[in-house]
Write a protein that holds these residues in place. Sequence first.
Motif, mmCIF file in Angstrom:
data_model
loop_
_atom_site.group_PDB
_atom_site.id
_atom_site.type_symbol
_atom_site.label_atom_id
_atom_site.label_comp_id
_atom_site.label_asym_id
_atom_site.label_seq_id
_atom_site.Cartn_x
_atom_site.Cartn_y
_atom_site.Cartn_z
ATOM 1 N N THR A 61 58.994 -1.166 18.906
ATOM 2 C CA THR A 61 58.153 -0.411 17.979
ATOM 3 C C THR A 61 56.675 -0.714 18.195
ATOM 4 N N THR A 62 56.358 -1.965 18.475
ATOM 5 C CA THR A 62 54.954 -2.367 18.630
ATOM 6 C C THR A 62 54.320 -1.706 19.846
ATOM 7 N N PHE A 63 54.992 -1.771 20.997
ATOM 8 C CA PHE A 63 54.405 -1.189 22.203
ATOM 9 C C PHE A 63 54.470 0.337 22.189
ATOM 10 N N ALA A 64 55.458 0.896 21.520
ATOM 11 C CA ALA A 64 55.574 2.354 21.494
ATOM 12 C C ALA A 64 54.658 2.986 20.448
ATOM 13 N N GLY A 65 54.483 2.325 19.283
ATOM 14 C CA GLY A 65 53.722 2.960 18.190
ATOM 15 C C GLY A 65 52.291 2.514 18.071
ATOM 16 N N HIS A 66 51.882 1.435 18.697
ATOM 17 C CA HIS A 66 50.519 0.926 18.517
ATOM 18 C C HIS A 66 49.863 0.535 19.847
ATOM 19 N N PRO A 67 49.768 1.466 20.802
ATOM 20 C CA PRO A 67 49.084 1.162 22.066
ATOM 21 C C PRO A 67 47.564 1.296 21.907
ATOM 22 N N PHE A 68 46.947 0.288 21.309
ATOM 23 C CA PHE A 68 45.516 0.385 20.982
ATOM 24 C C PHE A 68 44.649 0.463 22.235
ATOM 25 N N TRP A 69 45.132 -0.021 23.372
ATOM 26 C CA TRP A 69 44.352 0.005 24.602
ATOM 27 C C TRP A 69 44.161 1.420 25.146
ATOM 28 N N GLN A 70 44.955 2.376 24.610
ATOM 29 C CA GLN A 70 44.826 3.762 25.061
ATOM 30 C C GLN A 70 43.880 4.585 24.182
ATOM 31 N N GLU A 71 43.488 4.077 23.025
ATOM 32 C CA GLU A 71 42.631 4.806 22.091
ATOM 33 C C GLU A 71 41.174 4.738 22.538
ATOM 34 N N THR A 72 40.483 5.879 22.466
ATOM 35 C CA THR A 72 39.050 5.945 22.793
ATOM 36 C C THR A 72 38.171 5.927 21.553
ATOM 37 N N ASP A 73 38.716 6.379 20.425
ATOM 38 C CA ASP A 73 37.952 6.361 19.175
ATOM 39 C C ASP A 73 37.914 4.930 18.628
ATOM 40 N N PRO A 74 36.726 4.399 18.323
ATOM 41 C CA PRO A 74 36.644 3.005 17.862
ATOM 42 C C PRO A 74 37.422 2.743 16.579
ATOM 43 N N ALA A 75 37.387 3.692 15.612
ATOM 44 C CA ALA A 75 38.087 3.469 14.344
ATOM 45 C C ALA A 75 39.600 3.450 14.553
ATOM 46 N N LYS A 76 40.122 4.405 15.313
ATOM 47 C CA LYS A 76 41.560 4.440 15.574
ATOM 48 C C LYS A 76 41.993 3.224 16.408
ATOM 49 N N ARG A 77 41.120 2.846 17.325
ATOM 50 C CA ARG A 77 41.449 1.687 18.157
ATOM 51 C C ARG A 77 41.559 0.424 17.306
ATOM 52 N N ALA A 78 40.632 0.258 16.349
ATOM 53 C CA ALA A 78 40.666 -0.925 15.482
ATOM 54 C C ALA A 78 41.906 -0.909 14.596
ATOM 55 N N ALA A 79 42.289 0.269 14.083
ATOM 56 C CA ALA A 79 43.480 0.363 13.233
ATOM 57 C C ALA A 79 44.747 0.051 14.028
ATOM 58 N N GLN A 80 44.845 0.597 15.213
ATOM 59 C CA GLN A 80 46.018 0.350 16.057
ATOM 60 C C GLN A 80 46.100 -1.132 16.464
ATOM 61 N N LYS A 81 44.941 -1.726 16.722
ATOM 62 C CA LYS A 81 44.930 -3.135 17.098
ATOM 63 C C LYS A 81 45.382 -4.011 15.943
ATOM 64 N N ALA A 82 44.957 -3.668 14.704
ATOM 65 C CA ALA A 82 45.385 -4.436 13.535
ATOM 66 C C ALA A 82 46.889 -4.332 13.331
ATOM 67 N N ASN A 83 47.456 -3.138 13.484
ATOM 68 C CA ASN A 83 48.905 -2.969 13.356
ATOM 69 C C ASN A 83 49.658 -3.705 14.468
ATOM 70 N N PHE A 84 49.081 -3.694 15.681
ATOM 71 C CA PHE A 84 49.702 -4.399 16.798
ATOM 72 C C PHE A 84 49.786 -5.900 16.505
ATOM 73 N N LEU A 85 48.668 -6.481 16.043
ATOM 74 C CA LEU A 85 48.656 -7.908 15.741
ATOM 75 C C LEU A 85 49.548 -8.245 14.554
ATOM 76 N N LYS A 86 49.648 -7.323 13.571
ATOM 77 C CA LYS A 86 50.558 -7.543 12.437
ATOM 78 C C LYS A 86 51.995 -7.635 12.910
ATOM 79 N N ASN A 87 52.367 -6.778 13.831
ATOM 80 C CA ASN A 87 53.731 -6.824 14.351
ATOM 81 C C ASN A 87 53.980 -8.079 15.189
ATOM 82 N N VAL A 88 52.940 -8.534 15.883
ATOM 83 C CA VAL A 88 53.074 -9.793 16.633
ATOM 84 C C VAL A 88 53.344 -10.950 15.674
#
Length: 270
Positions: free
Chosen positions: A94-121
């Motif tokens: 779920t983490t790698f499929a739903g929160h690939p923050f490294w693919q986001e170009t928008d800074p706000a979306k990238r920060a949100a995806q990164k926070a969800n990624f770290l939460k799942n970690v």
Amino acid sequence: MILRRIARPMLSSIFIISGFDAVRQPTGRADMAGDFIESSLNALPPTVSGVLPSDPATLVRINGAAQVLGGLMLATGRYPRLAATGLAGSLVVTTFAGHPFWQETDPAKRAAQKANFLKNVSLTGGLLIAAADTEGKPSLAWRGRRRAEAAQAALAAALPVAAKTAPTAWDSLVERTQEGAAALAERSEDAAGILRERAPELAEAARERSAEIAEKVRDRAPEIAEKVRDRAPEIAEAARERSAEIAELIGERAPEIAEAGRRRWRKVAS
């Protein structure tokens, strides 16, 4: 323990809720994970990918159902270690499929995806701790060590009994060596006693034989002297011949011997 009864439902709550939502409404998650699911299926061998469903929505529902089941098992304490292990595996996907923050170009979306990624970690770390929790019961490694120690103790307890009932080869060798040393000492004492008893007899025999030998020498002395007189000219002639030969040889090698002596003397002097 009361702490486990509180902590396990708290840890499993997010999986029960998000898994139930994924079963009911898989479309949004399927759209987000479509590329990851496709690349993962292409990376698997055909024998494996041919069995799995290729529809992203179906795979999202399956993963959601697994999370609901694992969350309920963990919350109720039914096979908690197995449930925590299964939830950790589903959360990695779920983490790698739903929160690939490294693919986001928008800074706000990238920060949100990164926070969800770290939460799942972080959740994965908690699940791994729960999977290793034995609730105070001995682990398999501990039980294995205890069994090994018990086997060693049983072997050590059995060894003295075996030594008493069946002497070892070393004990037998020591016993044979002691017996041989005792026998040798007895034979030595016997030989010394016999020698002491027969010493006068041996001395008397030696005196008798010495007198006999001296008598024989006196009897043959004239004969030996006659032979020496007969051979004397021959021996003298041979001695003269050899002396002349030796003198000639010395004369020939005298310069060489003198030169070698001088070299040795100069070497010692220097």
